[in-house]
Design an enzyme around this catalytic site. Structure first.
Site: not given
Length: 131
Positions: A64-66
């Site tokens: 989950q890069f966000t």
């Protein structure tokens, strides 16, 4: 395949893993040890006194890069602090493997894919851990 189920787990943890630039595999190993032993499951008296290992729970790890979003300026988040995909995937896989080395069953999402993730949250526990 919009309706394809990639993986699922029973009781355990959904781990949303964000990898920042500068994160390394050694940090993911330390974080995996912390996740495996963090006492966030209730005992018979309702106290948080059991770990994922104690309850024989599963782990579902989703990249989950966000989570690495910088929202200090303006209204559009910046993701410049997120690790580049090639590095992030190595750290993600290293984290998953480290959890398995702890003796946990680990299910993985598809790295870098857009996924729908469903969660049944059994209790008010959501914790941010930083390696």
């Amino acid at each position: 395949m919009a309706d394809e189920v990639v993986t699922e787990i029973g009781a355990g943890l959904l781990i949303l893993l964000g990898v920042a630039s500068g994160d390394i595999a050694a940090g993911s190993e330390r974080l995996a040890g912390k996740v495996a032993r963090l006492r966030i499951f209730e005992d018979e008296e309702g106290r948080f006194d059991r770990s994922l290992l104690d309850v024989s729970g599963d782990a579902l790890v989703v990249s989950q890069f966000t989570l690495i979003a910088d929202t200090r300026k303006g209204n559009r988040p910046s993701f410049t602090d997120a690790a580049i995909p090639e590095v992030a995937e190595r750290v993600y896989e290293g984290f998953c493997e480290a959890l398995e080395q702890e003796g946990l069953r680990v299910a993985r999402g598809r790295f870098g894919a857009r996924m729908e993730v469903s969660l049944i949250n059994d209790g008010p526990v959501t914790i941010v851990l930083d390696a």
